[in-house]
Scaffold this motif. Structure first.
Motif, short mmCIF file in Angstrom:
data_model
loop_
_atom_site.label_atom_id
_atom_site.label_comp_id
_atom_site.label_asym_id
_atom_site.label_seq_id
_atom_site.Cartn_x
_atom_site.Cartn_y
_atom_site.Cartn_z
N SER A 43 0.07 5.80 -3.43
CA SER A 43 -0.20 4.73 -4.39
C SER A 43 -1.66 4.73 -4.82
O SER A 43 -1.98 4.62 -6.00
CB SER A 43 0.17 3.37 -3.78
OG SER A 43 1.55 3.31 -3.50
N GLY A 71 12.64 8.61 0.52
CA GLY A 71 12.00 8.23 1.77
C GLY A 71 12.91 8.41 2.96
O GLY A 71 12.51 8.99 3.99
N GLU A 88 13.83 8.60 -7.14
CA GLU A 88 13.06 8.26 -5.95
C GLU A 88 13.84 7.42 -4.95
O GLU A 88 13.38 7.22 -3.82
CB GLU A 88 11.79 7.51 -6.36
CG GLU A 88 10.82 8.34 -7.16
CD GLU A 88 9.57 7.57 -7.56
OE1 GLU A 88 8.65 8.19 -8.11
OE2 GLU A 88 9.52 6.34 -7.31
N GLY A 119 3.29 6.49 1.44
CA GLY A 119 3.45 5.52 0.37
C GLY A 119 2.14 4.86 0.01
O GLY A 119 1.81 4.70 -1.17
N SER A 120 1.36 4.49 1.03
CA SER A 120 0.05 3.86 0.78
C SER A 120 -0.92 4.85 0.15
O SER A 120 -1.58 4.55 -0.85
CB SER A 120 -0.53 3.33 2.10
OG SER A 120 0.30 2.34 2.66
N THR A 139 15.21 1.52 5.40
CA THR A 139 14.44 1.38 4.16
C THR A 139 14.84 0.14 3.39
O THR A 139 13.99 -0.59 2.86
CB THR A 139 14.63 2.63 3.27
OG1 THR A 139 14.17 3.79 3.96
CG2 THR A 139 13.85 2.49 1.96
N LEU A 143 6.48 13.13 -0.88
CA LEU A 143 6.39 11.67 -0.80
C LEU A 143 5.15 11.18 -1.55
O LEU A 143 5.20 10.15 -2.24
CB LEU A 143 6.32 11.22 0.66
CG LEU A 143 6.35 9.71 0.86
CD1 LEU A 143 7.73 9.15 0.52
CD2 LEU A 143 5.98 9.33 2.29
N ASP A 173 6.09 11.25 -5.07
CA ASP A 173 6.98 10.11 -5.32
C ASP A 173 6.16 8.87 -5.70
O ASP A 173 6.37 8.26 -6.76
CB ASP A 173 7.80 9.88 -4.05
CG ASP A 173 8.74 8.69 -4.13
OD1 ASP A 173 8.42 7.69 -4.80
OD2 ASP A 173 9.81 8.73 -3.48
N TYR A 174 5.22 8.51 -4.84
CA TYR A 174 4.46 7.27 -5.07
C TYR A 174 3.39 7.43 -6.15
O TYR A 174 3.04 6.46 -6.83
CB TYR A 174 3.84 6.78 -3.76
CG TYR A 174 4.83 5.99 -2.94
CD1 TYR A 174 4.92 4.61 -3.07
CD2 TYR A 174 5.71 6.63 -2.07
CE1 TYR A 174 5.84 3.89 -2.33
CE2 TYR A 174 6.63 5.92 -1.33
CZ TYR A 174 6.70 4.55 -1.46
OH TYR A 174 7.62 3.84 -0.74
#
Length: 445
Positions: free
Chosen positions: A164, A133, A129, A160-161, A376, A36, A39-40
């Motif tokens: 990023s 999630g 992607e 995710g946060s 999602t 994950l 991913d981000y």
């Protein structure tokens, strides 16, 4: 590996050595969480090289925005169908294919020589992607008991946060030191290494062996002789889970606003240069992610005896965020304002973990990835996409600060939706029990 000629042993957790039973779930969680992050990181590294691409390829801001938006568009369009496909084809195989696709596509970004080539590569990133999630969290929850689902869901979604922030920070550093192409290449290599580890250590058979609630296998799999799969309609015919989708999406509205507009807030009202504003805003992004983890842990602790307490916890988090953000954005600049906004940011997405756990509690295990896909989509449509867009429109008419003051009002609607879900929770459990055996087990502690 699971022997296909011994299906009885697959569904008997006590046959698995206790040490391996303790370790394997954490291996699954670590690898799915790592993917994950990948991913981000692959998604957001583009933001770090925007200025370089703009100058090198003479791109307009709309061109740059389209390179980001194409990923979000693919995620919005493909999350549910790909989640349904993963439930049927096999979640592990689906995750491996997704991760390989977005990693290779990120590598294509590194060798792109024009805007058109970069747009095509970013399109493939979005396709890869799209459902990670929902499918990733479904895989992780499979090997953990329901009593820790809120904490695990909150921790997983916080990736995710964190991803990023890491993607932008590391991508910017690599771009300055080695060139922007290496920023994409580094993210691709990281993803490919992780997917190789995942493929080597996790399989459908192992998940079936270690599953707490029964294996998420595909139709015809030898570990599920009857091949039963709950109807897709059950994702939408249970009012309790429908209100959970709505509440989960609405509570993401203010959190998404903070993610998108805090750099501009610090730039316009605290006079910080764009680079410094981004650094300060990243602190609040980390607070959002940390809050998702901590709030999930708290929820699991207080709801061990009474699962319905998850709803109450989610509502309380909404109320705290509403008060702190509403008051914080109404105050004059200064430390007190920042503390209040920081507390509000911490709780802004705190309901995400409890909401995901409630979705898991109210849907059949054979549709776990599909249910998370619906959640999602709700989070994206009602929160991540709608929030920044609506506040942007309001900011054009009222000013950014006044628009930010209004954003926490979404928590009122979120709390009402979650309250309705809580009232319908007992009926929702009864509706779940009407499905074939296998759906009952995921409502227990």
């Amino acid at each position: 590996m699971v022997l296909q000629d011994q299906p009885v042993e697959v569904d008997t957790p006590t046959r698995t050595p206790s040490r391996k039973r303790r370790i394997f779930p954490w291996v699954v969680l670590a690898l799915t969480f790592g993917l994950l992050l990948s991913d981000y990181m692959s998604r957001q590294v583009l933001s770090a090289v925007f200025p370089i691409l703009k100058a090198e390829w003479d791109l307009s801001d709309s061109h740059l925005a389209s390179l980001n938006s194409i990923v979000a568009l693919m995620v919005g369009l493909l999350t549910l169908p790909l989640s349904i496909l993963a439930d049927r084809w096999g979640r592990v195989r689906s995750l491996v294919l997704m991760a390989v696709l977005w990693s290779v596509a990120t590598l294509l970004c590194a060798i792109a020589t024009s805007y058109e080539q970069m747009l095509g590569a970013r399109f493939l990133v979005g396709v890869g992607e799209a459902a990670y999630g929902s499918v990733g969290i479904a895989v992780a929850l499979t090997v953990f008991a329901p009593r820790v689902h809120a904490a695990l869901a909150g921790a997983f979604m916080s990736g995710g946060s964190f991803g990023s922030v890491i993607g932008v920070a590391i991508g910017g550093f690599i771009a300055v030191q080695f060139g922007w192409r290496w920023s994409f290449a580094a993210m691709a290599i990281f993803g490919l290494i992780l997917v190789a580890l995942f493929r080597a250590l996790v399989s459908e058979g192992k998940l079936a062996r270690y599953a707490i609630e029964g294996p998420p296998t595909a139709i015809g799999d030898p570990h599920r002789p009857d091949g039963y799969r709950a109807p897709l309609s059950s994702l939408f015919t249970n009012p309790a889970v429908v209100w959970t989708y709505v509440g989960s999406g609405l509570q993401m509205f203010p959190a998404a606003v903070l993610l998108a507009w805090m750099p501009s807030f610090f730039n316009r009202y605290y006079g910080l240069a764009p680079d410094k504003a981004g650094v300060v805003a990243s602190v609040f992004v980390l607070l959002i992610g940390s809050g998702m983890v901590v709030c999930g842990v708290i929820t699991d602790r207080v709801s061990r005896e009474t699962p319905a307490t998850k709803w109450t916890s989610a509502i309380i988090y909404c109320v705290i965020a509403l008060g702190c953000l509403g008051l914080g954005f109404s105050m004059s600049n200064g430390p007190v304002q920042l503390v209040l906004i920081g507390i509000g940011a911490f709780f802004s997405a705190g309901s995400s973990g409890p909401a995901a756990a409630m979705v898991a509690n109210l849907t059949h295990t054979t549709l776990r990835a599909s249910a998370m896909g619906v959640a999602t989509i709700a989070n994206s449509l009602l929160g991540l996409a709608l929030g920044p867009f609506v506040i942007g429109i309001l900011a054009d008419h009222l000013g950014l600060l006044d628009a930010l003051r209004l954003s926490p009002l979404a928590y009122i609607l979120a709390a009402l939706a979650l309250l309705l879900g809580r009232r319908l929770f007992p009926a929702g459990l009864r509706k779940l029990q009407q499905l074939r055996p296998g759906g009952v087990s995921n409502i227990t502690n």
